[in-house]
Every structure is written in C-alpha cells, then in structure tokens.
Design a protein around this motif. Sequence first.
Motif, short mmCIF file in Angstrom:
data_model
loop_
_atom_site.label_atom_id
_atom_site.label_comp_id
_atom_site.label_asym_id
_atom_site.label_seq_id
_atom_site.Cartn_x
_atom_site.Cartn_y
_atom_site.Cartn_z
N ALA A 67 -8.10 -10.23 8.36
CA ALA A 67 -7.40 -9.74 7.17
C ALA A 67 -8.35 -9.55 5.99
CB ALA A 67 -6.28 -10.70 6.79
N GLN A 68 -9.40 -10.37 5.93
CA GLN A 68 -10.36 -10.27 4.84
C GLN A 68 -11.47 -9.25 5.11
OE1 GLN A 68 -11.82 -14.28 4.42
NE2 GLN A 68 -10.09 -14.90 3.14
N SER A 69 -11.51 -8.69 6.28
CA SER A 69 -12.63 -7.82 6.67
C SER A 69 -12.61 -6.45 6.02
CB SER A 69 -12.64 -7.65 8.19
OG SER A 69 -11.51 -6.90 8.59
N GLY A 70 -11.46 -6.04 5.48
CA GLY A 70 -11.38 -4.72 4.87
C GLY A 70 -11.23 -3.60 5.90
N LEU A 71 -10.88 -3.95 7.12
CA LEU A 71 -10.69 -2.94 8.16
C LEU A 71 -9.36 -2.23 7.97
CD1 LEU A 71 -11.82 -4.91 11.35
CD2 LEU A 71 -13.12 -3.20 10.11
N VAL A 72 -9.36 -0.96 8.25
CA VAL A 72 -8.13 -0.18 8.25
C VAL A 72 -7.81 0.12 9.71
CG1 VAL A 72 -7.08 2.01 7.59
CG2 VAL A 72 -8.69 0.89 6.02
N THR A 73 -6.63 -0.32 10.16
CA THR A 73 -6.23 -0.09 11.54
C THR A 73 -5.31 1.12 11.61
OG1 THR A 73 -6.38 -2.45 12.03
CG2 THR A 73 -5.12 -1.11 13.57
N VAL A 74 -5.63 2.01 12.54
CA VAL A 74 -4.82 3.22 12.73
C VAL A 74 -4.30 3.23 14.16
CG1 VAL A 74 -4.81 5.73 12.73
CG2 VAL A 74 -6.20 4.50 11.05
N ASP A 75 -2.99 3.31 14.28
CA ASP A 75 -2.34 3.45 15.58
C ASP A 75 -1.90 4.90 15.70
OD1 ASP A 75 -0.83 3.34 17.87
OD2 ASP A 75 0.47 1.70 17.20
N LEU A 76 -2.53 5.65 16.59
CA LEU A 76 -2.19 7.06 16.73
C LEU A 76 -0.74 7.28 17.13
CD1 LEU A 76 -5.41 8.62 18.31
CD2 LEU A 76 -4.71 8.55 15.92
N ALA A 77 -0.09 6.25 17.65
CA ALA A 77 1.32 6.37 18.01
C ALA A 77 2.18 6.72 16.79
CB ALA A 77 1.82 5.09 18.67
N GLN A 78 1.73 6.31 15.61
CA GLN A 78 2.51 6.60 14.40
C GLN A 78 2.57 8.10 14.11
OE1 GLN A 78 0.74 5.09 10.73
NE2 GLN A 78 -1.32 5.49 11.54
N PHE A 79 1.66 8.87 14.73
CA PHE A 79 1.65 10.31 14.51
C PHE A 79 2.35 11.09 15.62
CE2 PHE A 79 -2.50 8.83 12.64
CZ PHE A 79 -2.04 8.80 11.32
N ALA A 80 2.86 10.37 16.62
CA ALA A 80 3.53 11.03 17.75
C ALA A 80 4.79 11.74 17.27
CB ALA A 80 3.87 10.03 18.83
N PRO A 81 4.89 13.03 17.54
CA PRO A 81 6.11 13.75 17.16
C PRO A 81 7.32 13.16 17.90
CG PRO A 81 4.37 15.30 17.72
CD PRO A 81 3.90 13.93 18.12
N GLN A 82 8.38 12.94 17.16
CA GLN A 82 9.60 12.39 17.75
C GLN A 82 10.46 13.53 18.29
OE1 GLN A 82 10.08 8.92 17.90
NE2 GLN A 82 7.95 9.11 17.28
N GLY A 83 11.01 13.32 19.45
CA GLY A 83 11.89 14.31 20.03
C GLY A 83 11.73 14.38 21.54
N GLU A 84 12.75 14.91 22.17
CA GLU A 84 12.75 15.01 23.63
C GLU A 84 11.80 16.10 24.10
OE1 GLU A 84 15.91 15.79 27.30
OE2 GLU A 84 16.67 15.48 25.26
N ARG A 85 11.10 15.82 25.20
CA ARG A 85 10.21 16.78 25.82
C ARG A 85 10.85 17.26 27.12
NH1 ARG A 85 8.07 14.08 21.49
NH2 ARG A 85 5.83 13.86 21.51
N VAL A 86 10.82 18.57 27.35
CA VAL A 86 11.34 19.13 28.59
C VAL A 86 10.37 20.17 29.13
CG1 VAL A 86 13.78 18.72 28.07
CG2 VAL A 86 12.74 20.87 27.43
N VAL A 87 10.44 20.36 30.43
CA VAL A 87 9.60 21.36 31.08
C VAL A 87 10.50 22.45 31.64
CG1 VAL A 87 7.98 21.78 32.98
CG2 VAL A 87 7.83 19.65 31.67
#
Length: 171
Positions: free
Chosen positions: A12-32
């Motif tokens: 917590a003191q390290s000053g690191l910024v954690t990024v989870d790419l899942a937060q950018f995943a577009p929401q919605g159903e995928r179909v083929v």
Amino acid sequence: MEIQETIVNKVAQSGLVTVDLAQFAPQGERVVYDIKDNLFHGLILREKDFRDFVKAHDWQQYLGKYVAITCTADAIVPTWAYMLLANRLEPYAKDIVFGDPATLETVLFERVLATLDMETYRDQRVVVKGCGDIDIPESAFVKFTSMLSKVAKSIMYGEPCSTVPVFKRKG
C-alpha cells in the motif's frame, strides 16, 4: 517482556498503481453468426436463397449484442455476403466484426483501449493485473503495454506482492 509489532502494508505504501484490464471489458452478450448455416450442401452460397433468407430472418434477436460474423465451413463465401449480413445487423447489433469469438474480443478491447487517457499513468509505477474473473485476450495486454510504455515510469505484470518486471524508464 511485551513485544508490540506493527504490521506495515508495504504494498500500500509502494505507490504502485494496479490496473485490471477486466475493468475495460465491454459489457454485453457476444454471439457468433456462422454463415455455414446458409450454404447449400455446406459448400456454396446461392445468392437468391441467401437474399431470401436475409429478408425473412429476425434480425431483432441481435439487438444490443456484439456479433462476430464468420464461416466455419471450408467454402468460398463472396465478400458481398458478409457485407449484406453486416448491413442487416447494423441497426440492431452493438458492434459487428468479421472473425471468430477471439477476434471479436480482440477488436472490442482494442476499441476500448484506444479511448483511454493514458496521461492518468504518466510517471506512475504500474502493475498490470494478471489473473481475474474474466479472460482477457493477450492482444489487450500487448496493446495496453504498448500504450503504457510511452508514459509510465515502470510496468510490472502480476499482483503487487509478486510482480514480473516488464519495463522501466531509464533516467
């Protein structure tokens, strides 16, 4: 003798910024949409039959969905057929790409990542989270790292308590 120890959260003191790419995943159903279902004997696309199908098909079922158009059969499909499908899907689908589900995810992530304000990460020490609840295409990690390398002080992969160094800006 009484020993008092204070537990210090060095992460917590390290000053690191954690990024989870899942937060950018577009929401919605995928179909083929697989055009193989429209092939005559699984080999050829008959224009008249295909155009009749396109007119009669319920395109409303794709409303708000991400659609990948593909052909999994070993057949030659004319480009106009894919264009016709895209045209009919356009009023309903959230987005349309040509390719398999993996290609769809790659394209969706690339589009979202292209809109990020990377200045947020300027001169930061960034940890790109490796494991999560959803699968993130490797292409998203590659694209994000490429973009992040231009602004971040350092990039690591993994979890803040156990990272793999990827990049460190000199000087």
